[in-house]
Design a protein around this motif. Structure first.
Motif, PDB file in Angstrom:
ATOM      1  N   HIS A 111       0.921  -1.314  -0.122  1.00 36.11           N
ATOM      2  CA  HIS A 111      -0.019   0.028  -0.020  1.00 36.11           C
ATOM      3  C   HIS A 111       0.944   1.267  -0.115  1.00 36.11           C
ATOM      4  N   ARG A 169       0.454  -2.916  -4.887  1.00 33.71           N
ATOM      5  CA  ARG A 169      -1.067  -3.416  -4.798  1.00 33.71           C
ATOM      6  C   ARG A 169      -1.794  -2.236  -4.811  1.00 33.71           C
ATOM      7  N   ARG A 170      -1.503  -1.229  -4.241  1.00 37.19           N
ATOM      8  CA  ARG A 170      -2.528   0.109  -4.109  1.00 37.19           C
ATOM      9  C   ARG A 170      -1.751   1.286  -4.015  1.00 37.19           C
ATOM     10  N   SER A 197      -6.711   7.303  -6.549  1.00 32.98           N
ATOM     11  CA  SER A 197      -5.988   5.881  -6.367  1.00 32.98           C
ATOM     12  C   SER A 197      -6.212   4.939  -7.363  1.00 32.98           C
ATOM     13  N   THR A 198      -5.646   4.066  -7.294  1.00 33.46           N
ATOM     14  CA  THR A 198      -5.686   2.763  -8.290  1.00 33.46           C
ATOM     15  C   THR A 198      -5.072   1.651  -7.740  1.00 33.46           C
ATOM     16  N   ASP A 199      -5.537   0.544  -8.105  1.00 34.44           N
ATOM     17  CA  ASP A 199      -5.249  -0.836  -7.500  1.00 34.44           C
ATOM     18  C   ASP A 199      -4.522  -1.621  -8.582  1.00 34.44           C
TER      19      ASP A 199
END
Length: 492
Positions: A99, A230-231, A278-280
């Motif tokens: 993260h 991951r994020r 944000s983006t994953d």
């Protein structure tokens, strides 16, 4: 050769390669050297030649920064190699970012960046350090001006005020590169009280914070995904009374540059305007760039909207202006699929500049921008329709024109103080390529035909003045009454 000068050259080369989004292979292809040569120069096994330095400076558009570093290197004398650095780069290669949250806070004069990353060690060995970079560019699109600015006003450690911790434990660091406009250093997982290695399978929160005054920051922030992530999230925190506006572009190794796929969210409260995005699972090597403008900065002499002319405003956002030789020569075509990565990077530059231009002018007829207009000698252009559709063109040429035509006013970002009446066909067929080498023919009509024809002309070194009828000259933009409205095709 002095090791400090050698490290300085390598640092400058890597910094500008990173800023412009070039891999070692992509840079090698552009400068006419092998990827192995570039790798050995950066790794310390090979002394860079003067020819390589000159080509790299031109391709990366550093405003002479790489050439100056090479001259310093030559003046210090020659030896067989520069200090080896590759082993350090591999040290954190097996880390995973579970993260990441980045916050950029602006108080009206100083930016404070706080970066938090939850790291997991996926290797069989303990990790004891982490490489970070602090890089600034006050005048994006004008490297000569930025370089001169930082030579006179270098970024200093005192003003940065760096602090770092791992799960709350303060960290020490070791400087790797200390340059006028960027710093690179290893965060060491230790302090005077002990050592805190990240063992295999363990996770920990790494946080570091620094400050930079707005006289050295520049209105952009970029995140490059160098580790599996991951994020990823970014938060921009601005004073609401500055009336900020924010936009973002992304580019990856497998897709063309484009606006963010997910929206930037905005909220307000207690005198602040907050933008979050944000983006994953972002792909490795993806780059996410946020840019902004403060609409209330009427007293800022650098603000684009208080420049003396429309052309000044375009020059301020990085558009090459008439008189530069790059605008009057044919652009170099891409070789696909070998240069697919280069092509994507060029489009990323075009999208970014188009977004900047849109903050200083309303494009009611749609808009386009060609690579030469941002200082890149390659055959690529983008066109955005009035509905927001983005068309990307690589190696385009017009293969057929309709017999019907009309004559309407056009503007050019490279001499935006005037508008000229230009005859154009109402429909054109354009042959162009995809990054995998596939050839296509696309038909464009009316307004899109005019926009596309204008950009194709740019890639062949043709400005619209030469398309105007004999005896017809452009008019000052102050006399033009069509700003912000579409072209007229009534009755057609």
């Amino acid at each position: 050769m002095d090791s400090e000068q050698a490290e300085a050259f390598v640092a400058e080369l890597k910094r500008w390669r990173d800023v412009r989004g070039f891999s070692q292979s992509a840079l090698a292809a552009r400068v006419g050297y092998t990827p192995s040569y570039v790798s050995k120069v950066e790794g310390g096994q090979l002394v860079p030649s003067a020819s390589f330095a000159k080509q790299a400076d031109e391709v990366l558009r550093t405003g002479g920064a790489i050439l100056r570093a090479h001259r310093d290197l030559e003046s210090a004398g020659r030896i067989d190699a520069v200090p080896h650095q590759a082993a350090e780069e591999l040290h954190a290669a097996s880390l995973l970012v579970e993260h990441e949250d980045t916050t950029l806070h602006f108080d009206g004069s100083v930016y404070r960046a706080t970066q938090r990353r939850k790291l997991r060690n996926d290797s069989p060995d303990p990790v004891t350090r982490y490489l970070i970079r602090i890089s600034v560019d006050r005048y994006p699109g004008n490297p000569e001006r930025s370089n001169a600015h930082y030579r006179q006003n270098p970024l200093t450690w005192d003003e940065i005020g760096l602090s770092a911790n791992l799960d709350g434990e303060p960290l020490q660091w070791r400087v790797k590169h200390d340059r006028d406009a960027f710093k690179e250093l290893w965060l060491l997982f230790e302090n005077d009280d002990g050592q805190y290695p990240l063992y295999p399978g363990e996770s920990a929160w790494l946080e570091y914070e620094y400050t930079v005054g707005e006289d050295k920051w520049g209105s952009w922030f970029q995140r490059a995904v160098r580790l599996p992530t991951r994020r990823l999230g970014v938060r921009l925190d601005f004073p609401a009374d500055l009336k900020p506006t924010v936009w973002g572009t992304e580019t990856t190794m497998t897709a063309e540059a484009m606006p963010f796929r997910t929206a930037i969210r905005r909220s307000e409260g207690e005198g602040r305007r907050i933008y979050t995005w944000s983006t994953d699972d972002p792909p490795l090597h993806a780059r996410y760039r946020l840019e902004w403008k403060f609409r209330a900065r009427t007293g800022d002499e650098e603000a684009p909207h208080v420049m003396q002319s429309a052309s000044d405003r375009m020059q301020a956002v990085g558009i090459v202006q008439e008189g530069d030789p790059i605008l009057t020569k044919a652009s170099r075509p891409f070789r696909f699929p070998d240069e697919a990565e280069d092509a994507r990077r060029v489009v990323a530059e075009l999208v970014s500049h188009a977004e900047r231009a849109a903050t200083v002018h309303v494009f009611g007829k749609g808009m386009g921008i060609a690579a030469p207009q941002v200082g890149i000698d390659r055959a690529a252009a983008i066109v955005r329709s009035t509905e927001g559709e983005l068309v990307t063109l690589f190696n385009p040429r017009i293969v057929e024109e309709s017999p019907e035509s009309d004559e309407q006013y056009e503007g050019c970002l490279s001499f935006f103080d005037v508008r000229g009446k230009v005859p154009r066909p109402l429909a054109i067929s354009v042959e162009h390529q995809d990054v995998d080498g596939t050839e296509r023919i696309t038909i464009f009509e009316r307004g899109m035909a005019r926009l596309v024809a204008h950009e194709v002309d740019h890639l062949h070194g043709v400005l619209y003045r030469s398309r105007m009828r004999e005896g017809v000259t452009p008019i000052p933009v102050a006399e033009y009454r069509g700003t912000g409205s579409g072209w007229n095709y009534e009755g057609r």
